[in-house]
Design a protein around this motif. Structure first.
Motif, PDB file in Angstrom:
ATOM      1  N   ALA A  30       0.472  -1.144  -0.042  1.00  0.00           N
ATOM      2  CA  ALA A  30       0.183  -0.199  -0.071  1.00  0.00           C
ATOM      3  C   ALA A  30       1.030   1.105   0.188  1.00  0.00           C
ATOM      4  N   ASN A  31       2.061   1.377   1.046  1.00  0.00           N
ATOM      5  CA  ASN A  31       2.678   2.266   0.719  1.00  0.00           C
ATOM      6  C   ASN A  31       3.051   2.811  -0.463  1.00  0.00           C
ATOM      7  N   PHE A  32       3.911   1.694  -1.162  1.00  0.00           N
ATOM      8  CA  PHE A  32       4.623   2.044  -2.141  1.00  0.00           C
ATOM      9  C   PHE A  32       3.696   2.521  -3.383  1.00  0.00           C
ATOM     10  N   THR A  33       2.366   1.522  -3.259  1.00  0.00           N
ATOM     11  CA  THR A  33       1.587   2.613  -4.533  1.00  0.00           C
ATOM     12  C   THR A  33       0.865   3.794  -4.062  1.00  0.00           C
ATOM     13  N   GLY A 150      13.462   0.435   7.325  1.00  0.00           N
ATOM     14  CA  GLY A 150      13.755  -0.099   6.174  1.00  0.00           C
ATOM     15  C   GLY A 150      13.479  -0.594   5.297  1.00  0.00           C
ATOM     16  N   LEU A 151      12.853  -1.017   4.899  1.00  0.00           N
ATOM     17  CA  LEU A 151      12.277  -1.659   3.762  1.00  0.00           C
ATOM     18  C   LEU A 151      11.379  -0.874   3.334  1.00  0.00           C
ATOM     19  N   SER A 152      10.387  -0.313   4.781  1.00  0.00           N
ATOM     20  CA  SER A 152       9.195   0.635   3.830  1.00  0.00           C
ATOM     21  C   SER A 152      10.202   1.902   3.438  1.00  0.00           C
ATOM     22  N   GLY A 153      11.727   2.456   3.403  1.00  0.00           N
ATOM     23  CA  GLY A 153      11.685   3.476   3.321  1.00  0.00           C
ATOM     24  C   GLY A 153      12.448   2.893   2.296  1.00  0.00           C
ATOM     25  N   ALA A 157      10.811   4.809  -1.391  1.00  0.00           N
ATOM     26  CA  ALA A 157      12.051   5.891  -2.115  1.00  0.00           C
ATOM     27  C   ALA A 157      11.360   5.262  -3.800  1.00  0.00           C
ATOM     28  N   ALA A 158      11.664   3.777  -3.664  1.00  0.00           N
ATOM     29  CA  ALA A 158      11.510   3.587  -5.250  1.00  0.00           C
ATOM     30  C   ALA A 158      10.255   3.610  -5.698  1.00  0.00           C
ATOM     31  N   GLY A 159       8.954   3.708  -5.151  1.00  0.00           N
ATOM     32  CA  GLY A 159       7.901   4.969  -5.721  1.00  0.00           C
ATOM     33  C   GLY A 159       8.453   6.307  -5.917  1.00  0.00           C
ATOM     34  N   GLY A 321      17.856   5.462  -8.108  1.00  0.00           N
ATOM     35  CA  GLY A 321      16.382   5.128  -7.663  1.00  0.00           C
ATOM     36  C   GLY A 321      17.456   4.016  -7.000  1.00  0.00           C
ATOM     37  N   VAL A 322      18.339   3.210  -7.427  1.00  0.00           N
ATOM     38  CA  VAL A 322      18.881   2.456  -7.002  1.00  0.00           C
ATOM     39  C   VAL A 322      19.852   2.030  -6.007  1.00  0.00           C
ATOM     40  N   GLY A 323      20.884   3.128  -5.817  1.00  0.00           N
ATOM     41  CA  GLY A 323      21.329   3.968  -4.358  1.00  0.00           C
ATOM     42  C   GLY A 323      20.278   3.899  -3.120  1.00  0.00           C
ATOM     43  N   THR A 324      19.301   4.416  -3.549  1.00  0.00           N
ATOM     44  CA  THR A 324      18.354   4.747  -2.117  1.00  0.00           C
ATOM     45  C   THR A 324      17.887   3.379  -1.773  1.00  0.00           C
TER      46      THR A 324
END
Length: 474
Positions: A30-33, A150-153, A157-159, A321-324
């Motif tokens: 949900a957060n990624f979306t 960390g996974l959420s962040g 960021a990827a989103g 993006g990959v770095g984040t």
């Protein structure tokens, strides 16, 4: 004791059961979306304008309507989550997101699309703090919570980074409408799975909601975001920019007075007196403002100075993006070796050091390889700071106030995203000479300086609360 009540005693931070893992997956999806929604329409705006008959000057409202509602009401809904149930608010928000996205996908007029974007913004303000609060109360303070944050962040960021690319692909291959229809699919998936895997503490007492404080702070945040957004389009010295910003400052002062006088305030003054909450969120605002805003001068540099196409510029930003994403995984490890406060400081210092060389870019294409390297490093360091501030700003906060704490986190994220680009845009315009290069250099230098300022603020003013030792599993 019910399953909902047992969440008040968080499980051991390392071991998780299948239900928890499914719950984490649902919340992160949900957060990624929602993170994608912040940027997915940027590339599609001209196509939307042609299809629906938007005037060019009105296209920005497709973005602004969303950000005004998302940032303006997030603090209010963060508190509502604490009072009336995080799981309940999360599910209601997902329903609103699905309906609003469906309406946006089939919209035939500008008014319908703007109304649907308002609905998406409100849904974001409901879902994001509720989801973060469910995550923080699912794990005790320590390695388990740090890892999941960390996974959420990383996914958020990827989103943000992939939203524009996804919007471009969907617009080019099928239609911009699919940027909304995908949300509908995600909403249906979440609504099917979430009721069975999410747990929440039972609400045994429902305090009176501080309605005057809620109204004042919501109007203040809307005014602030509107003023900042207008400044990015019309300049900081126009009345439509500084007027709302001044009004926001006055309303924030009124809000503080209200909160000091009501019996059950929307934002407890005691919570804001915690240095890790107050200054931790300042650090979060700077972290989001500096990295998201850096994309603006670098986009101008790559396309206007070096002459690259938008596609090539997008591929360059893929390194960022990959770095984040990498930083999202590194953050918990850094916190485990030092602590959350030092992780923020390290993240800001490395991000600033990686950004500073870009203040000396020239019109030579030899800068491309160094740019790829330093943006990758800066992106990773930025996420270390973001994970650090998320852990810091929720540390020591009682479970009953985690929704408010995560509402503050969400607010700082959204205001930071909104604030950064207009600030650097104004610096580019004010410092540009015969070409944009001097303005680009100056804005990147300011961005690096803000990173170092963030490290100093955190180092001097943040005090982490003492965390009791986590109980041993088994």
């Amino acid at each position: 004791m019910t399953a909902d009540e047992r969440i008040d005693a968080p499980p051991a931070p390392v071991r998780t059961n299948p239900r928890q893992r499914f719950a984490v997956a649902v919340l992160l999806t949900a957060n990624f979306t929602l993170a994608v929604d912040f940027s997915v329409l940027n590339v599609a705006l001209p196509h939307i304008g042609r299809d629906l008959g938007f005037a060019t000057a009105d296209l920005q409202w497709i973005i602004t309507a969303f950000s005004l509602c998302a940032a303006g009401s997030t603090l209010f809904f963060g508190r509502v989550a604490d009072l009336f149930g995080r799981k309940r608010l999360f599910l209601i928000g997902i329903v609103v997101l699905g309906v609003a996205s469906l309406v946006a996908g089939v919209a035939g007029t500008p008014a319908v699309l703007i109304g649907a974007r308002i609905g998406q913004g409100i849904a974001t303000a409901m879902v994001t703090p509720a989801a973060l609060a469910l995550l923080t109360t699912m794990f005790a303070e320590g390695p388990g919570r740090a890892r999941v944050l960390g996974l959420s962040g990383a996914l958020m960021a990827a989103g943000f980074t992939t939203g524009a690319a996804l919007g471009g692909v969907l617009t080019g291959l099928v239609s911009w409408r699919w940027a909304f229809f995908i949300n509908v699919i995600v909403a249906v998936f979440v609504l099917v799975v979430a009721p069975f895997v999410l747990t929440d503490r039972a609400v045994t007492r429902r305090p009176t909601l501080d309605l005057p404080g809620a109204v004042v702070v919501t109007v203040a945040l809307v005014a602030l975001v509107f003023g900042i957004t207008t400044a990015g389009q019309s300049g900081w010295f126009t009345p439509t920019a500084w007027g709302p910003i001044v009004a926001a400052v006055v309303l924030f002062a009124v809000f503080i007075v209200i909160e000091s006088r009501v019996a059950e305030p929307l934002v407890s003054p005691a919570l804001l007196r915690r240095s890790n909450v107050a200054w931790g969120n300042v650090a979060g605002l700077l972290a989001f403002a500096t990295e998201t805003a850096l994309v603006f001068p670098l986009t101008l540099y790559l396309q206007e100075i070096l002459g690259f196409t938008a596609v090539i510029a997008g591929l360059v930003f893929a390194f960022l993006g990959v770095g984040t994403v990498l930083g999202g995984f590194l953050g918990p490890r850094v916190i485990g070796r030092v602590d959350a406060k030092r992780a923020i400081v390290i993240g800001f210092v490395v991000q600033g050091a990686a950004t500073l060389p870009l203040a000396f870019v020239s019109d030579s294409s030899v800068w491309v390889i160094p740019l790829l390297v330093v943006t990758f490093i800066g992106g990773a360091a930025n996420l270390v700071a973001i994970v650090g501030y998320t852990v810091t700003s929720t540390a020591g906060v009682p479970l009953a106030e985690q929704g408010l704490a995560t509402g503050l986190i969400t607010m700082s994220q959204q205001v930071g995203i909104t604030l950064g680009t207009p600030v650097l845009s104004a610096i580019v315009t004010a410092s540009a000479g015969a070409t944009l290069l001097p303005g680009i250099q100056a804005s990147i230098g300011v961005d690096a300086a803000l990173c170092i300022a963030g490290a100093i603020v955190v180092g001097l003013l943040v005090r982490l609360p003492t965390v009791p030792a986590a109980p041993r599993a088994g």
